[in-house]
Design a protein around this motif. Structure first.
Motif, PDB file in Angstrom:
ATOM      1  N   MET A 450      57.928  52.150  -0.495  1.00 34.75           N
ATOM      2  CA  MET A 450      58.027  51.712   0.898  1.00 34.75           C
ATOM      3  C   MET A 450      59.474  51.408   1.272  1.00 34.75           C
ATOM      4  O   MET A 450      59.935  51.745   2.372  1.00 34.75           O
ATOM      5  CB  MET A 450      57.157  50.479   1.126  1.00 34.75           C
ATOM      6  N   ALA A 453      61.144  54.669   1.792  1.00 32.59           N
ATOM      7  CA  ALA A 453      60.650  55.304   3.011  1.00 32.59           C
ATOM      8  C   ALA A 453      61.243  54.648   4.256  1.00 32.59           C
ATOM      9  O   ALA A 453      61.634  55.330   5.210  1.00 32.59           O
ATOM     10  CB  ALA A 453      59.126  55.246   3.050  1.00 32.59           C
ATOM     11  N   GLU A 454      61.314  53.332   4.248  1.00 35.10           N
ATOM     12  CA  GLU A 454      61.884  52.620   5.405  1.00 35.10           C
ATOM     13  C   GLU A 454      63.355  52.974   5.579  1.00 35.10           C
ATOM     14  O   GLU A 454      63.835  53.160   6.707  1.00 35.10           O
ATOM     15  CB  GLU A 454      61.710  51.115   5.205  1.00 35.10           C
ATOM     16  N   TYR A 457      63.458  56.436   7.041  1.00 29.89           N
ATOM     17  CA  TYR A 457      63.054  56.429   8.450  1.00 29.89           C
ATOM     18  C   TYR A 457      64.201  55.954   9.331  1.00 29.89           C
ATOM     19  O   TYR A 457      64.482  56.538  10.386  1.00 29.89           O
ATOM     20  CB  TYR A 457      61.828  55.528   8.631  1.00 29.89           C
ATOM     21  N   VAL A 465      60.621  61.434   4.516  1.00 29.07           N
ATOM     22  CA  VAL A 465      59.750  60.257   4.583  1.00 29.07           C
ATOM     23  C   VAL A 465      58.287  60.690   4.594  1.00 29.07           C
ATOM     24  O   VAL A 465      57.439  60.063   3.952  1.00 29.07           O
ATOM     25  CB  VAL A 465      60.087  59.407   5.819  1.00 29.07           C
ATOM     26  N   LEU A 469      55.743  59.300   1.782  1.00 22.35           N
ATOM     27  CA  LEU A 469      54.616  58.444   2.133  1.00 22.35           C
ATOM     28  C   LEU A 469      53.278  59.157   1.981  1.00 22.35           C
ATOM     29  O   LEU A 469      52.249  58.498   1.768  1.00 22.35           O
ATOM     30  CB  LEU A 469      54.775  57.943   3.572  1.00 22.35           C
ATOM     31  N   LEU A 472      52.195  58.207  -1.346  1.00 21.68           N
ATOM     32  CA  LEU A 472      51.770  56.809  -1.424  1.00 21.68           C
ATOM     33  C   LEU A 472      50.392  56.618  -0.780  1.00 21.68           C
ATOM     34  O   LEU A 472      49.544  55.901  -1.325  1.00 21.68           O
ATOM     35  CB  LEU A 472      52.805  55.909  -0.741  1.00 21.68           C
ATOM     36  N   VAL A 473      50.173  57.257   0.358  1.00 20.35           N
ATOM     37  CA  VAL A 473      48.876  57.119   1.036  1.00 20.35           C
ATOM     38  C   VAL A 473      47.751  57.715   0.194  1.00 20.35           C
ATOM     39  O   VAL A 473      46.655  57.155   0.130  1.00 20.35           O
ATOM     40  CB  VAL A 473      48.930  57.762   2.436  1.00 20.35           C
ATOM     41  N   ALA A 482      51.860  51.523   4.597  1.00 19.63           N
ATOM     42  CA  ALA A 482      52.262  52.901   4.321  1.00 19.63           C
ATOM     43  C   ALA A 482      51.676  53.846   5.371  1.00 19.63           C
ATOM     44  O   ALA A 482      52.351  54.759   5.853  1.00 19.63           O
ATOM     45  CB  ALA A 482      51.814  53.310   2.920  1.00 19.63           C
ATOM     46  N   ARG A 483      50.423  53.627   5.727  1.00 20.07           N
ATOM     47  CA  ARG A 483      49.785  54.488   6.721  1.00 20.07           C
ATOM     48  C   ARG A 483      50.456  54.345   8.081  1.00 20.07           C
ATOM     49  O   ARG A 483      50.642  55.337   8.802  1.00 20.07           O
ATOM     50  CB  ARG A 483      48.291  54.167   6.797  1.00 20.07           C
ATOM     51  N   LEU A 486      53.859  56.075   7.936  1.00 20.49           N
ATOM     52  CA  LEU A 486      53.663  57.522   7.927  1.00 20.49           C
ATOM     53  C   LEU A 486      53.241  58.009   9.312  1.00 20.49           C
ATOM     54  O   LEU A 486      53.696  59.066   9.773  1.00 20.49           O
ATOM     55  CB  LEU A 486      52.611  57.907   6.885  1.00 20.49           C
ATOM     56  N   THR A 489      56.225  58.181  11.440  1.00 21.08           N
ATOM     57  CA  THR A 489      57.019  59.340  11.037  1.00 21.08           C
ATOM     58  C   THR A 489      56.459  60.614  11.643  1.00 21.08           C
ATOM     59  O   THR A 489      57.204  61.454  12.176  1.00 21.08           O
ATOM     60  CB  THR A 489      57.043  59.445   9.500  1.00 21.08           C
TER      61      THR A 489
END
Length: 647
Positions: A450, A453-454, A457, A465, A469, A472-473, A482-483, A486, A489
């Motif tokens: 996360m 990913a942040e 983003y 990203v 993610l 991860l999801v 995470a959802r 995503l 994104t």
């Protein structure tokens, strides 16, 4: 009775609902869209002049309605497109949607050719004969076809229908036939289609229908609300109409280029183009009018060489060669071109360059794919490397509003080499959920993923990203943070997309990630449509409903006689496979069953049982009646709500 049912009619699967809490365009997205604004020649208004030329009238209601009062097709929902393109939309796609939203009855050639545009995803064209009409393509559903037909009867003339031409077997071109038949002064007319039309329609829209329908809800934005942050169109047209459909049975088939027909004084010469935009397709030249109908092979967009809803790969090389055939045979003698989507073009000096560019577009995609593949590039590398030459890229009708360079070149690779790129690591990878867990573990756990990913983003690295993610999801589907990230994104990727289907996939994926309810309610199988299939295809369709685990160790043999069609067949279940033999009965079959084809469909799919059919005298059974129960116990119908962006 089984609980899960499906409906492969895309336009009936769901109704638009309000979009989830929306995300604004980030500075990176706004800049990307501004770059498009500065790159293309938006001052060129020729397409708008063409799209409005010959306008006669449109519907006096805000929508086209179904008999139950619900909306079949929205006409006023697109008024927001009259505004300037916002940061939440690619300005090139916004422009295309402005053009596609122009609707009504149009005169293409005075007194001779008319079109209904903007009442459905596709167009419906009317060509005058000596005393009537030839109708080319009849839209998706009866409701939109009737609305268009009513307009032309009222404002041009209620002449007899001499023939209907169906250019290819995609349902937005044939589903509305019954409205034409019911509304025509004469009920009997020729239905002309390419050879193999019915088989192709069944294979594309029925055999793979359930999965295709689920993916179509993404591709056509059927779960999105029309607005500047949601659904703005498909690029090929605005949206699909909803309502009643018909599966036509052609009375006359065109099998090769150069075939001619003369109907009520109107001469036509056909171009056969199989494996282009559809498995079978025909284009039409009208020598008396110097007009050419391109069907869907030349439109005002780069088309799909592999549609994202799922279909067979289309051959870019053949597609290009068909267009060149048109140029050499008819190019010098054509003053008007009109299509089954978008708006016409007038003037030979404009038409020839248009046709040449469309020809070179599909050949370029095909040839450059093979050029790079033969140098060892993989599909992903080819998609990243291939860019259109400026001479094509600068033309609006070659832009990727529907197909894209990226997924089209991947399709051409697939056509020649299949799904495997030759790298052993890709030969047998882990499935998504297990792979996601391994990636998350290798990257130091969910919290670290996360954090990465942040950071990505905030830097506008949305493609990276999304990949990060997605793992991860699939590893932790209940990870709401995470959802949500995503989904944000996907929103940014959707806002930047020039392709309508890409935008719709991204925004629908975002929607499915952030809500708890099911996207729509499963509806009943369309037994009427299934029973209209030819018997060979019907049994093939039944065979794919067999659940291997339920069928394990079971053996069934039964004989069938269809009382309505007079056909005989035997069904054999063995090794978890359902085979059939037409025009044959097995001597030692434990059950002989006589019933109509439609009642067999209802029986097989669990809408009724043999006891009820026999009591109602709709079936007779000789032998062990439990045989059919064993067979139907192995059936598992498709689920319309399968997950796409989560496990």
């Amino acid at each position: 009775m089984r609980k899960h049912f499906f409906n492969f009619t895309w336009s009936l699967m769901c109704m638009p609902v309000s979009l989830f809490a929306q995300t604004a365009a980030t500075p990176y997205t706004a800049k990307a869209n501004q770059t498009v604004q500065e790159t293309l020649n938006f001052a060129n208004r020729q397409d708008f002049e063409d799209a409005r030329r010959g306008f006669i009238v449109t519907s006096d209601t805000p929508n086209i309605f179904m008999a139950n009062g619900k909306t079949s097709y929205p006409l006023k929902d697109w008024e927001f497109l009259q505004n300037d393109s916002p940061a939440t939309a690619n300005p090139s796609l916004w422009r295309q949607s402005q053009l596609n939203s122009i609707h009504g009855l149009f005169e293409v050639i005075p007194g001779k050719v008319y079109q209904i545009r903007g009442f459905d995803l596709a167009n419906m064209s009317f060509v005058r004969t000596d005393s009537g009409w030839i109708v080319i393509d009849v839209l998706t559903v009866e409701e939109s076809a009737k609305a268009g037909y009513d307009l032309i009867k009222k404002h041009v003339g209620n002449f007899p229908i001499r023939a209907v031409i169906l250019t290819h077997p995609h349902s937005d071109h044939y589903g509305g036939l019954q409205a034409i038949r019911q509304g025509a002064p004469n009920k009997d007319f020729e239905i002309i289609a390419p050879k193999g039309f019915l088989k192709a329609a069944q294979n594309e829209n029925i055999m793979a229908g359930p999965a295709m329908a689920r993916r179509a809800t993404y591709m056509y934005g059927l779960q999105l609300t029309p607005d500047a942050q949601g659904f703005i169109g498909t690029g090929l047209g605005q949206t699909l109409a909803k309502g009643k459909k018909t599966l036509p049975h052609p009375t006359d088939e065109i099998s090769q280029t150069g075939e001619t027909r003369t109907i009520d004084g109107l001469q036509m010469e056909f171009v056969s183009a199989p494996e282009s935009e559809a498995p079978v397709e025909i284009m039409i030249y009208f020598p008396q009018l110097k007009a050419f109908c391109t069907a869907e092979d030349m439109t005002h967009t780069m088309h799909n060489l592999l549609t994202l809803r799922g279909a067979k790969v289309r051959n870019g090389l053949l597609w290009s060669k068909y267009i060149d055939q048109v140029i050499t045979r008819y190019g010098a003698h054509t003053d008007v071109v009109f299509s089954s989507h978008h708006w016409p073009m007038w003037g030979n000096k404009r038409i020839l360059p248009y046709l040449e560019a469309q020809r070179d577009l599909y050949r370029y995609l095909h040839d450059q794919t093979l050029h790079l593949a033969n140098q060892g590039y993989t599909p992903e590398e080819i998609a990243e490397a291939v860019k259109l030459p400026t001479s094509l890229d600068s033309l609006f009708h070659c832009r990727g509003y529907y197909g894209t360079v990226s997924h089209n070149v991947k399709s051409q690779y697939q056509m020649y080499f299949g799904w495997f790129d030759g790298n052993p690591a890709h030969l047998n990878p882990l499935p998504p959920t297990e792979l996601g867990k391994k990636y998350v573990e290798a990257l130091g756990g969910a919290a670290h993923v996360m954090e990465m990913a942040e950071k990505g983003y905030r830097a506008g690295e949305y493609r990276w990203v999304a990949t990060l993610l997605d793992h991860l999801v699939f590893a932790e589907p209940e990870n709401r943070a995470a959802r949500k990230l995503l989904a944000d994104t996907y929103m940014q990727l959707g806002y930047q997309a020039e392709s309508g289907p890409w935008r719709n996939f991204y925004l629908t994926g975002a929607k499915d990630l952030t809500r708890n309810e099911k996207p729509y309610t499963p509806v009943l199988t369309n037994y009427q449509t299934i029973s209209q299939m030819d018997t060979e295809t019907l049994f093939d369709f039944c065979a794919i409903q067999i659940n291997k685990n339920k069928a394990e160790g079971k053996e069934v043999v039964l004989n069938l006689h269809f009382s309505d069609t007079g056909e005989d067949a035997s069904l054999i279940l063995k090794n978890s496979v359902l085979n059939h033999r037409l025009n044959r009965h097995e001597k030692d079959a434990p059950l002989d069953l006589t019933l109509s084809k439609k009642d067999f469909v209802s029986l097989f799919f669990g809408a009724t049982n043999l006891k009820e059919l026999c009591q109602d005298q709709k079936a007779s059974a000789n032998g062990c009646k439990e045989t059919i129960d064993i067979l139907t116990s192995c059936v598992e119908t498709a689920h319309p709500n399968f997950n796409i962006v989560i496990p």
